[in-house]
Design an enzyme around this catalytic site. Sequence first.
Site, mmCIF file in Angstrom:
data_model
loop_
_atom_site.group_PDB
_atom_site.id
_atom_site.type_symbol
_atom_site.label_atom_id
_atom_site.label_comp_id
_atom_site.label_asym_id
_atom_site.label_seq_id
_atom_site.Cartn_x
_atom_site.Cartn_y
_atom_site.Cartn_z
ATOM 1 N N SER A 115 -9.478 -1.063 7.330
ATOM 2 C CA SER A 115 -8.891 -0.830 5.900
ATOM 3 C C SER A 115 -8.339 -2.018 5.418
ATOM 4 O O SER A 115 -7.868 -2.025 4.182
ATOM 5 C CB SER A 115 -8.034 0.520 5.736
ATOM 6 O OG SER A 115 -8.890 1.374 5.576
ATOM 7 N N SER A 151 -9.487 1.625 3.172
ATOM 8 C CA SER A 151 -8.851 2.193 2.222
ATOM 9 C C SER A 151 -7.573 1.526 1.502
ATOM 10 O O SER A 151 -6.886 1.791 0.489
ATOM 11 C CB SER A 151 -8.169 3.561 3.176
ATOM 12 O OG SER A 151 -7.121 2.896 4.030
ATOM 13 N N LYS A 173 0.853 -1.119 0.005
ATOM 14 C CA LYS A 173 0.067 -0.168 -0.002
ATOM 15 C C LYS A 173 0.968 1.130 0.086
ATOM 16 O O LYS A 173 1.802 1.228 0.605
ATOM 17 C CB LYS A 173 -0.710 -0.019 1.390
ATOM 18 C CG LYS A 173 -2.021 1.002 1.339
ATOM 19 C CD LYS A 173 -2.790 0.726 2.736
ATOM 20 C CE LYS A 173 -3.823 1.834 2.710
ATOM 21 N NZ LYS A 173 -4.564 1.876 4.056
HETATM 22 N N1 GLN Z 1 -12.817 3.916 6.822
HETATM 23 C C1 GLN Z 1 -12.194 4.327 7.713
HETATM 24 C C2 GLN Z 1 -11.812 6.000 7.641
HETATM 25 O O1 GLN Z 1 -12.364 6.375 6.569
HETATM 26 C C3 GLN Z 1 -10.910 3.525 8.437
HETATM 27 C C4 GLN Z 1 -9.914 3.973 7.105
HETATM 28 C C5 GLN Z 1 -8.678 3.094 7.741
HETATM 29 O O2 GLN Z 1 -8.705 2.062 8.253
HETATM 30 N N2 GLN Z 1 -7.477 3.469 7.101
HETATM 31 O O3 GLN Z 1 -11.410 6.562 8.559
#
Ligand code: GLN
Length: 500
Positions: free
Chosen positions: A180, A156, A81
């Site tokens: 994520s 994400s 990532k």
């Molecule tokens: N969906 C969550 C957010 O938008 C978590 C994102 C993540 O785990 N990086 O903050």
Amino acid sequence: MTSAPFFDAPVSALRRALDEKDISSVELASLFLDRIEAFDSGLNAFITVDRERALADARAADERIARKGTGALTGIPLAYKDVFCTEGMLTTCASKMLSNFVSPYDAHAVTLLKQAGTVNLGKTNMDECAMGSSSETSYYGPVKNPWNPAHVSGGSSGGSAAAVAARLAPIAAGSDTGGSVRQPAAFCGITGIKATYGLISRFGMIAYASSLDQAGVFGASASDCALLLSAMTGFDPRDSTSLDRPTENYAAAIEAPSPNPARPLDGLTIGVPDEFFSEGLGDETRAAIEQALAQYRALGASTRKIALPNARLAIPVCYVIAMAEASSNLSRFDGVRYGHRAAEYADLVDMYCKSRSEGFGAEVQRRILAGTFVLSHGYYDAYYLQAQKLRRLITEDFKRAFAECDLIAAPTAPVTAWPLGAMSDDPVQMYLADIYTTPVNLAGLPGLSHPCGFDTAGLPIGLQLIGDYFSESRLLAATHRFQQATDWHLRRPAIARTSA
Ligand code: GLN
């Protein structure tokens, strides 16, 4: 090699093939690089692919293999990532702000994986600054779901999940602040595990919310995840929250023979929280989870109801804390030493304003503003402090639950991958999709998602397993047993069955 082509072989089979010289690491890397070239235009899973660098890694690995100096991952390609800093390579966090940032150092996890002899295929696409649940807010455009490119890949870490699901990489690393790793794993039909907070160093991982961020891994199966996870953990004095404890070999742990092969999960108690099966959970997801629980029982596990009464508060609590921490973490991106700087500005303050307004997308700006607000004088007690108190209650719920059960099972997400754009105008609706994953980050626990079915549209459904601190072995072992008895993890989207 037996049935599966190399691009779809388990990592353990790739290990054997490399050691037995059925394929070289250079050939293996080329195979995946060719697949990325052929298929990624339709998925947008990668931001940066550096063929020369990957082949150089692979040549070094081949030399090591020739000297018989191999570990489990020597010569195995993987993707990161784009939140992981990689020395001499673009590291963007999918933000215009960092679109010109070449990292001068490696993240600790990257260092460990380099030492293990892995081959870095490239950096994967994601939500900008890891903020999102769909990988649509990237400066580089949305990631598409390999099962249906009209749908999101989850987020994400959507690029890492899509890359593994499409077999553009055998395994990949991600990060999980509120779901994520687990949610994109569920949306793409693969296995993903987020480690216990503190197990994998956050050094060199671009920070979103420091008290929640933790790395995780993606693979086609628990056993592939186990190999990658084992190589990423380990104490790092450069991360003050890194835990100094002996590293574990998860891959060996999950292969331990069972005294009762017909019922290998005998004695395992799985807690099922009512709160995770309430309104909002899609019928098809519910049915798939219930079937998976029946399968766990057939393997010898027992299930029992448990209560996590405060879990329903996790979304507001997690988002208040995440945004507060993000507003602080992202203040370093000011266009002075690195990152985007506006071309024209009147004075210093104007330069900050213009650089940050141009460099960050709408969702990131929304969160910086909300985070600054909840930390500001007069609101700190009402929002931030309150969220911290509720975080404690959520954590205590888990503690009570783990006195009654070994693992907790729940859906990973209430719905399957939604169509691209479907939630883009409604950020709160998208936040709500994290209802089952955020409690785990608030408590700092490890969590895993594995495929357990499909909806009628043919999109994958994920089952989430949550464990007590440092129970990664148990999570992976239970999933491994499930995967030995079922074939959900072997289903592939058409793109992953096609040769480049
Ligand atoms: N969906 C969550 C957010 O938008 C978590 C994102 C993540 O785990 N990086 O903050």
